[in-house]
Motif scaffolding. Structure first.
Motif, PDB file in Angstrom:
ATOM      1  N   ARG A  70       0.834  -1.206   0.000  1.00 48.48           N
ATOM      2  CA  ARG A  70       0.000   0.000   0.000  1.00 48.48           C
ATOM      3  C   ARG A  70       0.869   1.257   0.000  1.00 48.48           C
ATOM      4  O   ARG A  70       0.647   2.186  -0.775  1.00 48.48           O
ATOM      5  N   GLN A  71       1.876   1.291   0.871  1.00 53.91           N
ATOM      6  CA  GLN A  71       2.760   2.452   0.947  1.00 53.91           C
ATOM      7  C   GLN A  71       3.538   2.648  -0.356  1.00 53.91           C
ATOM      8  O   GLN A  71       3.734   3.778  -0.799  1.00 53.91           O
ATOM      9  N   LEU A  72       3.957   1.545  -0.963  1.00 53.34           N
ATOM     10  CA  LEU A  72       4.664   1.630  -2.241  1.00 53.34           C
ATOM     11  C   LEU A  72       3.748   2.219  -3.310  1.00 53.34           C
ATOM     12  O   LEU A  72       4.159   3.080  -4.094  1.00 53.34           O
ATOM     13  N   GLY A  73       2.499   1.789  -3.331  1.00 58.94           N
ATOM     14  CA  GLY A  73       1.536   2.337  -4.285  1.00 58.94           C
ATOM     15  C   GLY A  73       1.312   3.826  -4.097  1.00 58.94           C
ATOM     16  O   GLY A  73       1.248   4.596  -5.061  1.00 58.94           O
ATOM     17  N   ILE A  74       1.231   4.251  -2.853  1.00 60.33           N
ATOM     18  CA  ILE A  74       1.052   5.682  -2.556  1.00 60.33           C
ATOM     19  C   ILE A  74       2.282   6.466  -3.006  1.00 60.33           C
ATOM     20  O   ILE A  74       2.163   7.539  -3.599  1.00 60.33           O
ATOM     21  N   ALA A  75       3.459   5.922  -2.736  1.00 59.50           N
ATOM     22  CA  ALA A  75       4.698   6.614  -3.113  1.00 59.50           C
ATOM     23  C   ALA A  75       4.818   6.748  -4.626  1.00 59.50           C
ATOM     24  O   ALA A  75       5.224   7.799  -5.135  1.00 59.50           O
ATOM     25  N   TYR A  76       4.460   5.687  -5.358  1.00 54.96           N
ATOM     26  CA  TYR A  76       4.474   5.781  -6.822  1.00 54.96           C
ATOM     27  C   TYR A  76       3.534   6.895  -7.288  1.00 54.96           C
ATOM     28  O   TYR A  76       3.863   7.663  -8.198  1.00 54.96           O
ATOM     29  N   ALA A  77       2.367   6.987  -6.684  1.00 51.64           N
ATOM     30  CA  ALA A  77       1.407   8.031  -7.071  1.00 51.64           C
ATOM     31  C   ALA A  77       1.968   9.418  -6.781  1.00 51.64           C
ATOM     32  O   ALA A  77       1.794  10.346  -7.581  1.00 51.64           O
ATOM     33  N   ARG A  78       2.658   9.570  -5.650  1.00 52.34           N
ATOM     34  CA  ARG A  78       3.249  10.863  -5.314  1.00 52.34           C
ATOM     35  C   ARG A  78       4.280  11.302  -6.339  1.00 52.34           C
ATOM     36  O   ARG A  78       4.471  12.493  -6.573  1.00 52.34           O
ATOM     37  N   LEU A  79       4.928  10.312  -6.972  1.00 51.40           N
ATOM     38  CA  LEU A  79       5.914  10.625  -8.008  1.00 51.40           C
ATOM     39  C   LEU A  79       5.279  10.784  -9.389  1.00 51.40           C
ATOM     40  O   LEU A  79       5.965  11.129 -10.342  1.00 51.40           O
ATOM     41  N   GLY A  80       3.981  10.512  -9.491  1.00 52.19           N
ATOM     42  CA  GLY A  80       3.301  10.646 -10.775  1.00 52.19           C
ATOM     43  C   GLY A  80       3.310   9.378 -11.618  1.00 52.19           C
ATOM     44  O   GLY A  80       2.906   9.410 -12.774  1.00 52.19           O
ATOM     45  N   PHE A  81       3.739   8.255 -11.055  1.00 49.69           N
ATOM     46  CA  PHE A  81       3.727   6.974 -11.766  1.00 49.69           C
ATOM     47  C   PHE A  81       2.414   6.264 -11.445  1.00 49.69           C
ATOM     48  O   PHE A  81       2.367   5.299 -10.669  1.00 49.69           O
ATOM     49  N   TYR A  82       1.352   6.746 -12.062  1.00 49.46           N
ATOM     50  CA  TYR A  82       0.010   6.287 -11.707  1.00 49.46           C
ATOM     51  C   TYR A  82      -0.265   4.848 -12.129  1.00 49.46           C
ATOM     52  O   TYR A  82      -0.940   4.113 -11.403  1.00 49.46           O
ATOM     53  N   GLN A  83       0.239   4.417 -13.260  1.00 53.91           N
ATOM     54  CA  GLN A  83       0.007   3.039 -13.687  1.00 53.91           C
ATOM     55  C   GLN A  83       0.695   2.061 -12.729  1.00 53.91           C
ATOM     56  O   GLN A  83       0.118   1.064 -12.327  1.00 53.91           O
ATOM     57  N   ARG A  84       1.928   2.355 -12.372  1.00 55.15           N
ATOM     58  CA  ARG A  84       2.641   1.509 -11.401  1.00 55.15           C
ATOM     59  C   ARG A  84       1.909   1.503 -10.067  1.00 55.15           C
ATOM     60  O   ARG A  84       1.791   0.482  -9.405  1.00 55.15           O
ATOM     61  N   SER A  85       1.450   2.670  -9.662  1.00 53.75           N
ATOM     62  CA  SER A  85       0.709   2.787  -8.417  1.00 53.75           C
ATOM     63  C   SER A  85      -0.538   1.905  -8.448  1.00 53.75           C
ATOM     64  O   SER A  85      -0.802   1.165  -7.505  1.00 53.75           O
ATOM     65  N   ALA A  86      -1.280   1.979  -9.546  1.00 56.70           N
ATOM     66  CA  ALA A  86      -2.499   1.166  -9.665  1.00 56.70           C
ATOM     67  C   ALA A  86      -2.172  -0.323  -9.617  1.00 56.70           C
ATOM     68  O   ALA A  86      -2.871  -1.098  -8.947  1.00 56.70           O
ATOM     69  N   ASP A  87      -1.114  -0.737 -10.283  1.00 59.54           N
ATOM     70  CA  ASP A  87      -0.720  -2.151 -10.280  1.00 59.54           C
ATOM     71  C   ASP A  87      -0.384  -2.634  -8.873  1.00 59.54           C
ATOM     72  O   ASP A  87      -0.824  -3.702  -8.446  1.00 59.54           O
TER      73      ASP A  87
END
Length: 121
Positions: A70-87
């Motif tokens: 979950r934290q990794l997904g949030i961090a990806y979103a904070r960086l703008g990597f939304y597809q990675r975050s969603a995965d």
């Protein structure tokens, strides 16, 4: 006329500044919980790329830990990597048995999907 000249000479209220950050893994970390702690400290300092690296390691060491995912997904979103975050968030959702936590992850996924839709047009 003086007002027009003053407006032309006045600078913008906000200046756009671009910065580049380097992500660094801390040496000497071994356990998933130590990587997680380092990631949390990096996130508090706004060093999201470093936080991602540490949460990646934590999640790799304990793939069944939904908090790391979950934290990794949030961090990806904070960086703008939304597809990675969603995965990553979808992976976290699959291993989360608690309905309340599933609801929280689904809310995060909805937000990330909105950003993805905006990004893709």
């Amino acid at each position: 006329i003086a007002l027009v000249i003053a407006v032309m000479k006045a600078g913008p209220d906000f200046e756009r500044v671009e910065t580049r950050q380097t992500a660094k893994l801390r040496k000497g970390l071994q356990s998933a919980s130590s990587y997680h702690g380092a990631a949390q400290r990096a996130a508090k300092r706004g060093e999201w790329a470093t936080a991602v690296l540490h949460w990646q390691r934590a999640a790799a060491k304990e793939p069944g830990n939904r908090q790391f995912q979950r934290q990794l997904g949030i961090a990806y979103a904070r960086l703008g990597f939304y597809q990675r975050s969603a995965d990553v968030l979808q992976s976290a959702l699959r291993i989360t048995p608690d309905p309340e936590q599933q609801t929280q992850i689904n809310r995060l996924l909805t937000t990330v999907q909105k950003h993805l839709n905006t990004e893709n047009g």
